[in-house]
Enzyme design. Structure first.
Site, mmCIF file in Angstrom:
data_model
loop_
_atom_site.group_PDB
_atom_site.id
_atom_site.type_symbol
_atom_site.label_atom_id
_atom_site.label_comp_id
_atom_site.label_asym_id
_atom_site.label_seq_id
_atom_site.Cartn_x
_atom_site.Cartn_y
_atom_site.Cartn_z
ATOM 1 N N CYS A 31 -5.884 -7.855 -5.667
ATOM 2 C CA CYS A 31 -5.495 -7.301 -4.380
ATOM 3 C C CYS A 31 -4.459 -6.175 -4.540
ATOM 4 O O CYS A 31 -4.762 -5.138 -5.104
ATOM 5 C CB CYS A 31 -5.009 -8.429 -3.473
ATOM 6 N N HIS A 32 -3.233 -6.357 -4.070
ATOM 7 C CA HIS A 32 -2.173 -5.355 -4.207
ATOM 8 C C HIS A 32 -1.439 -5.489 -5.544
ATOM 9 O O HIS A 32 -0.620 -4.640 -5.893
ATOM 10 C CB HIS A 32 -1.152 -5.493 -3.071
#
Length: 189
Positions: free
Chosen positions: A113-114
């Site tokens: 994800c991030h």
């Protein structure tokens, strides 16, 4: 595959704002396979987890602070996402150095994800084929990565995924990568 990761020590580097499911699901899969997972953070105590970045989702106890560990104590590194978590880690030089040293060690590193924002700050994205949450991709490109939109990507010792929806494939891949790494690190007393 219970026992396939027996003896493996996996650092999970996370801070307040970590996306609960992105820490919890991979950790559970690794623990069930026999790994010893260790939550590493910026300060002792607990880190605040989130659901979808917005909703409070409980806490995780911190096992050790990043300034108290070394890469050679672990066999692999997991970098979960959440928007706030990697942003906090990027601002802490000891966390950035830990990520850089881990990638440069050749040991497996996985991020979702991030979480790949950590690779930008550690200056280890250049020349790597990576994926991430869509809003992180421009930063990865600007840092010299070859960015793709795929469920899970492994380039050398780095494995990345896009989002919580990719967790089944991500967990399966990190199991493979972590099991395929060299012999387990000897546990310190």
């Amino acid at each position: 595959m219970a026992g396939a990761l027996d003896g493996r020590r996996v650092a999970i580097l996370a801070a307040d704002g970590v996306e609960r499911v992105e820490l919890e699901q991979p950790r559970q899969a690794l623990d069930e396979a026999g790994a010893r997972t260790v939550v590493v953070s910026l300060a002792a105590g607990e880190i605040q987890a989130r659901d979808h970045d917005l909703e409070a989702a409980g806490t995780f106890p911190v096992d050790v602070t990043v300034d108290g560990v070394a890469v050679d104590e672990f066999d692999a590194l997991l970098l979960p996402g959440g928007t706030v978590n990697p942003d906090k880690l990027r601002m802490e030089p000891t966390a950035v150095r830990f990520v850089r040293d881990f990638v440069q060690s050749g040991k497996p590193v996985a991020s979702i994800c991030h979480g790949p924002w950590n690779f930008v700050e550690a200056d280890v994205a250049r020349g790597r084929r990576l994926t991430s949450w869509p809003s992180v991709r421009t930063d990865l490109r600007n840092a010299g990565a070859d960015v793709v939109d795929e469920e899970v990507v492994t380039d050398g010792n780095i494995t990345t995924s896009r989002s919580p929806g990719d967790l089944p494939a991500f967990c399966a891949r990190i199991f493979q990568e972590f099991a395929g790494s060299s012999r387990p690190t000897e546990v310190r007393a």
